[in-house]
Design a protein around this motif. Structure first.
Motif, PDB file in Angstrom:
ATOM      1  N   SER A 267      -0.483 -13.763  -1.619  1.00 26.66           N
ATOM      2  CA  SER A 267       1.111 -13.623  -1.650  1.00 26.66           C
ATOM      3  C   SER A 267       1.464 -12.607  -0.804  1.00 26.66           C
ATOM      4  O   SER A 267       2.587 -12.712  -0.238  1.00 26.66           O
ATOM      5  N   ASN A 268       0.281 -11.459  -0.197  1.00 31.21           N
ATOM      6  CA  ASN A 268       0.891 -10.548   0.542  1.00 31.21           C
ATOM      7  C   ASN A 268       1.010 -11.125   2.109  1.00 31.21           C
ATOM      8  O   ASN A 268       1.547 -10.642   2.837  1.00 31.21           O
ATOM      9  N   LEU A 331      -2.456   8.960   2.076  1.00 30.17           N
ATOM     10  CA  LEU A 331      -2.940   7.556   2.039  1.00 30.17           C
ATOM     11  C   LEU A 331      -4.300   7.526   2.900  1.00 30.17           C
ATOM     12  O   LEU A 331      -4.547   7.994   3.797  1.00 30.17           O
ATOM     13  N   SER A 332      -4.991   6.396   2.317  1.00 32.08           N
ATOM     14  CA  SER A 332      -6.220   5.905   3.015  1.00 32.08           C
ATOM     15  C   SER A 332      -6.106   4.604   3.179  1.00 32.08           C
ATOM     16  O   SER A 332      -5.691   3.889   2.383  1.00 32.08           O
ATOM     17  N   ILE A 333      -6.663   4.118   4.236  1.00 37.11           N
ATOM     18  CA  ILE A 333      -6.550   2.379   4.332  1.00 37.11           C
ATOM     19  C   ILE A 333      -7.928   1.739   3.680  1.00 37.11           C
ATOM     20  O   ILE A 333      -8.959   2.117   3.741  1.00 37.11           O
ATOM     21  N   LEU A 334      -7.150   0.800   2.797  1.00 36.75           N
ATOM     22  CA  LEU A 334      -8.109   0.055   2.115  1.00 36.75           C
ATOM     23  C   LEU A 334      -8.798  -0.997   2.881  1.00 36.75           C
ATOM     24  O   LEU A 334     -10.023  -1.406   2.768  1.00 36.75           O
ATOM     25  N   PRO A 349      -2.468  -7.660   8.893  1.00 37.86           N
ATOM     26  CA  PRO A 349      -2.161  -7.198   7.518  1.00 37.86           C
ATOM     27  C   PRO A 349      -2.769  -5.839   7.121  1.00 37.86           C
ATOM     28  O   PRO A 349      -3.951  -5.636   7.849  1.00 37.86           O
ATOM     29  N   ILE A 350      -2.350  -5.002   6.125  1.00 38.35           N
ATOM     30  CA  ILE A 350      -3.092  -3.848   6.091  1.00 38.35           C
ATOM     31  C   ILE A 350      -2.527  -3.533   4.581  1.00 38.35           C
ATOM     32  O   ILE A 350      -1.617  -3.909   3.854  1.00 38.35           O
ATOM     33  N   PRO A 372       3.193  -7.928   6.178  1.00 41.47           N
ATOM     34  CA  PRO A 372       1.968  -8.120   5.126  1.00 41.47           C
ATOM     35  C   PRO A 372       1.420  -6.763   4.774  1.00 41.47           C
ATOM     36  O   PRO A 372       0.212  -6.688   4.820  1.00 41.47           O
ATOM     37  N   ALA A 373       2.041  -5.655   4.249  1.00 41.08           N
ATOM     38  CA  ALA A 373       1.523  -4.511   3.843  1.00 41.08           C
ATOM     39  C   ALA A 373       1.592  -4.178   2.514  1.00 41.08           C
ATOM     40  O   ALA A 373       2.679  -4.587   1.636  1.00 41.08           O
TER      41      ALA A 373
END
Lengths: 503, 503
Positions: A267-268, A331-334, A349-350, A372-373
Motif C-alpha cells: 500500500s505504501n 527519527l531513525s530510519i527503519l 521508499p523509506i 512512498p514514505a
C-alpha cells in the motif's frame, strides 16, 4: 478543440478573454442543461464512457508517457473511470437520488390550513473542477468530480493539470464529442489550460457556483480562501490529502506480523506512493511483536523500487520532505528501498521510526509527505497510543489491524477514530477507494474543506445540488419527480413514509 | 441555573472563564451524548417539550412583556415549538434519517475483491446556536437550530438573544431540567449570556464544530467570516433574511385584486412585519389591473396599526431605513398606516411604489428593511419583469400570484425563480413556515450562508452530521443501524436498493 497539434494545444495557456468566453458559455448552458430530462443526461454520460473506451490504447500510451504510471494501473484506472461514469448514469436513470419529499395539504387543519409542500434537489450552476496529478483519469477530466457535477445537472469548467496535459486534451475531446453527439447545450463542458493565478480568477467569477479539487493542502486551501472571500461565497470541495493513520494492535502483530507488513508495504509503495490514501503513519505498542513486525516491514521495504514520480516538482517536494525528516534527531530510519540504477525523479521508499512521546511533541511528523514514505510510531503504553489517536488531525481514512482480542482491549480507539476520518477500516489497506454508494472519500479538515461530502461514490452528486421547496404548486409547474403521478417510479417520502405510490 | 433573581440572571454577562467552562463541558459531553441510544435522545427531546408546556403561562407572560408580540401569537409559537420538538423525536424513533447505505462484499470479484462498505450520518460535535429576536421560542433557546442539533447528537452552546433575556432563562431551565431528568451527560446544553465579541470567541474555539444563526445580514456574515478564517474552518448556517419577492401577474390581479391585496397586507403587517419571510418586494406589470390592486393595497394598508417592535434598536433601524427610502426621489409613497396615538417604538406600516427601470438602477431597493414595509415595482413590460426576476439576489422565498392564463404567459418566470430561492410558492403569502419534512427555509446567499440546508423542517438535522464509511468492519464494532440484522427496522440502501430487510 483546435487543429493545432496535440502537444501545442495541451500546453498553450489561454488568455483571460478566452477563459471568460467559456465561463459565459457554461453559465448560458446551465438553464438548458438542468432542464433536459435526466435520461438524456444519463445518455450523455454513457456516451462519454464509450468515447473513452474507444481511444483506450491512445490514452494509455499518452498517459504512461506523461505520468510514468504503469500501463496495467492506467488500464485499470480507465476501467474504473468508465464504471464510475456508468454508475452515475444508472443513478440518474433510477431517479430516486433527487430526494423527493412531499407533504400533502390539509385545508381543514386549525388554526391554519396545512399547505402542500414538495422538496427535491436541484443543481446549483457551473462548477469549476481541478484535476489531480496522480489519477490522470479517475480524478481528472472525466473523473468523479466532473461526472458527479454533470450528473447533478451542472456544467463543468475543467482546469487541466499540468502533469498530464496531452491526456487531458484527449479525454476532453471524448466529453466534447459526446456532448455534440447527444445534442447537449453548447458550453456544458470546457477544459481550461490556465495558470494558477487565472484559476483563482475563474473561481471568483460570479457565474461559478462551486469548486471541486483534489491535490495538495496549499492548493486546496488557497481555493477555499478565495471562494469564501467572494462577495457571494461558494462551496469548495477540496480533497487535500491525509496521512491515513493505521493502528497495528499487538495480538494482530503476534499472529500476522509478516502478512500485515506485506499488505502495508504494498500500500505504501504502489504507484510510487502517490495516493491520497497512502498509509503514511503507523502506530503500534512497544512490544516484541511490534519489533517482529518492524523487522518484517523493513526487510520487505528494502526490496522495493518505485517508478519515476508524476512530475519533477513532486519528486523535488518528496526529496526535500525526506531530507527534512532525516534531519530530525528523534527519527531513525527503519528501512530504505533500493537506490541502485535509478531513473531520474524516482522516489526511494523509506520508513522511519519514532517514539510516541517524540511524535506527540513534533507537529511536522503529522504532515503528509506525498510519496512512498511512512512513519512508524512506537507508543509506550495503551494510554499513549490513545493519546496519539486523540491528537490526530482530520483524515481521509483511519485503519486498525486487529484481532477480536485486540478489539476488546482497545475499544476506546474505535470511538476516537470515528471522529477523525471519513472512512474507517479494519485489517485492510487504505489505498483502493471503491466506487459505490456507501463510499466516503472525504473527512474532517485538513483532509478536506468540507467533511459533509464525498468525492468518490454516488453520494458525491449532492455536492452540486441544493434543496428547493415548492408550496401549493400546480402540477404542470412542478418538476416531474414531484407530481402526483409518480411516472418515473422513484422512491419518495410522502407524509413521512417512503413509497413509490402515486398520490 | 443559579439562585439569583430571574432578571439578574438574564442580564449578567458571563466572564470568558465561565464561558470556556461550558465549552469544555460541551466537548466532554459530546462522546457520551452521541453514543447514547437514539431512543434516549428522543425521550430527552420529548421531556423538553413537556417542560415547556408545563410553564406555558409564565412563558407567555414573560415573552409578551419582553417582545410586545401578541399573546395569541406567542401561544401559537409555543405550540409550534412543542410540535417541532416532538417531530424531531419521532424522526429519531423512526430511525431512517441516518441514511444507512450498505454495499456488501464480493470476495470473488476480479481484479480485486470488493470490500464491505457501510455508510451512515454521524454527529459532528458541539454546535453554537444564536437565537433570533423575532421568534422567542421557535427560533430561540429550544427552537429549530437547538433541537435539530440535539437530535443529531450534538451538544448545544446557546447564545441568548438580548431581546428576550428572561424568556431565554426560563426556556433554558426547561432544557436543563429535562437533561437532568433524562440523565443526559453534563454539558449537553448551556445558555451563554455574552457580548457579541465574546460570541466570536466562542465560535472560534477549537471545540466548537458548527454555527447556527438567525438574524441580520451583518450579524450572520460576521460569524461566517470568523468561522472560515479559523485554523480549522467550520460550517456556518446563518439565515440572514430576505426581501421575499412576490410577482403579481395581470390575470390574477384582474380577477382577484382585493383578495390578493388582503393576503399581502396581512403578511406584511403581521407581527409588526418582523418576519424573515415578510414579502418586502412586489413586482407587477404596468396595467389598469395593477392600479386596481395598488389602490386596494393602499386602502387596506392605511387602516393598519402595528404593535411596538421587538427592541428599540430594531425600531431605530426600521425608522432610519424608511427615512432613507423616503429620500429616494424615484420612490413614491403608496400608503402609510395610521400614525395617531402610537405607543413608543411602534412601526408604521408603509408601502412605496417605483418604476421598474428605477428599481433596476438602485441596489438600495434590493435590501431588506426589517419591519412592515414593502416596495411595489411596476415593470413596463414582460421583458422588464423578467429582467427584475433575473437580477434578484438569493432569497428565502419567492412567490407568484397567478392564474392558469398567467402561467402560460409568463412561463420563463417560474424557471428563473427556481434559481433564486429556497422556497417557491403560488398564490400564497411567504410568512408562515410550515414545520414538516419537505420544508426548505434557506436559500442562496445572501439569504443564507449555506444554500445546501434548511433551518426549518426535519432535513435541518443534516446540518450537524457528516457521512462516515466503515470498511470490512466486524458486526460488533458497527453502529446498530449498519449491522446485518436490521433490528431497528429502518430503511437502508443495500447494494443500491432501498429495503428494510436484514442482510
Amino acid at each position: 478543440m483546435t487543429d493545432k497539434p496535440l502537444k501545442e494545444t495541451a500546453r498553450t495557456t489561454m488568455e483571460w478573454g478566452e477563459v471568460e468566453k467559456y465561463i459565459k458559455q457554461a453559465a448560458n448552458a446551465f438553464e438548458a442543461y438542468r432542464l433536459c430530462p435526466k435520461s438524456r443526461r444519463a445518455n450523455f454520460l454513457r456516451q462519454i464512457a464509450r468515447e473513452i473506451g474507444a481511444i483506450r490504447a491512445d490514452l494509455v500510451e499518452t498517459s504512461h508517457r506523461e505520468t510514468h504510471l504503469p500501463e496495467g494501473r492506467l488500464n485499470g484506472e480507465i476501467d474504473r473511470t468508465i464504471n464510475q461514469i456508468n454508475l452515475f448514469a444508472a443513478v440518474l436513470e433510477e431517479g430516486s437520488w433527487v430526494n423527493a419529499i412531499i407533504d400533502t395539504a390539509n385545508p381543514q387543519r386549525t388554526p391554519v390550513p396545512k399547505p402542500d409542500i414538495r422538496q427535491m434537489q436541484l443543481p446549483i450552476g457551473p462548477v469549476c473542477v481541478f484535476g489531480a496529478s496522480n489519477f490522470p483519469f479517475a480524478f481528472s477530466v472525466a473523473g468523479g468530480d466532473t461526472i458527479s457535477a454533470l450528473a447533478a445537472g451542472c456544467p463543468v469548467l475543467y482546469k487541466a493539470h499540468s502533469a498530464h496535459p496531452e491526456t487531458s486534451v484527449l479525454v476532453s475531446g471524448c466529453i466534447e464529442r459526446a456532448a455534440g453527439q447527444m445534442n447537449m447545450p453548447n458550453g456544458v463542458f470546457a477544459a481550461l489550460v490556465v495558470t494558477r493565478e487565472v484559476s483563482i480568477q475563474v473561481i471568483t467569477h460570479p457565474s461559478v457556483t462551486a469548486v471541486a479539487f483534489t491535490g495538495s493542502f496549499s492548493g486546496g486551501k488557497a481555493l477555499y480562501d478565495a471562494a469564501v472571500r467572494r462577495p457571494v461565497p461558494i462551496p469548495v470541495y477540496a480533497e487535500m490529502g491525509s496521512i491515513n493513520p493505521v493502528f497495528l494492535l499487538p495480538d494482530r502483530l503476534k499472529h500476522h506480523a509478516d502478512a500485515t507488513a506485506a499488505g502495508l508495504v504494498a500500500s505504501n509503495t504502489m504507484g510510487a506512493g502517490q495516493f491520497c490514501t497512502n498509509p503514511g503513519l503507523m502506530v503500534m505498542l512497544q512490544s516484541p511483536e511490534t519489533e517482529q513486525f518492524l523487522a518484517a516491514y523493513g526487510k520487505q521495504l528494502a526490496e522495493q523500487t518505485c517508478h519515476t514520480m508524476l512530475t519533477p516538482g513532486i519528486y523535488d517536494a518528496y526529496s526535500a520532505g525526506i531530507k527534512h525528516l532525516k534531519s530530525i534527531g528523534e527519527l531513525s530510519i527503519l528501512a530504505e528501498g533500493k537506490t541502485d540504477k535509478l531513473l531520474s525523479d524516482t522516489a526511494v521508499p523509506i520508513a522511519f521510526r519514532v517514539r510516541g512521546t517524540d511524535f506527540l511533541r513534533n507537529s511536522a511528523l503529522r504532515e503528509e509527505y506525498f510519496g512512498p514514505a511512512s512513519i512508524h510510531v512506537i507508543a509506550e503504553d495503551n494510554a499513549e497510543l490513545l493519546e496519539i489517536a486523540n491528537m490526530l488531525d482530520g483524515q481521509l481514512t483511519a485503519g486498525v489491524w486487529c484481532t477480536d482480542d485486540d478489539i476488546e482491549s482497545f475499544s476506546p480507539l474505535f470511538r476516537i477514530l470515528e471522529r477523525k476520518a471519513g472512512r474507517l477500516m479494519i485489517n485492510g489497506a487504505p489505498t483502493g477507494v471503491e466506487v459505490c454508494h456507501a463510499m466516503v472519500h472525504g473527512g474532517p479538515f485538513p483532509a478536506t474543506t468540507d467533511a459533509r461530502s464525498t468525492s468518490v461514490g454516488t453520494q458525491a452528486i449532492y455536492r452540486f445540488t441544493r434543496p428547493v421547496s415548492f408550496q401549493n404548486y400546480p402540477e404542470k409547474l412542478l418538476p416531474v419527480e414531484l407530481r402526483g403521478d409518480n411516472g418515473s417510479d422513484i422512491w419518495r417520502k410522502v407524509d413521512g413514509e417512503l413509497t413509490k405510490k402515486s398520490l
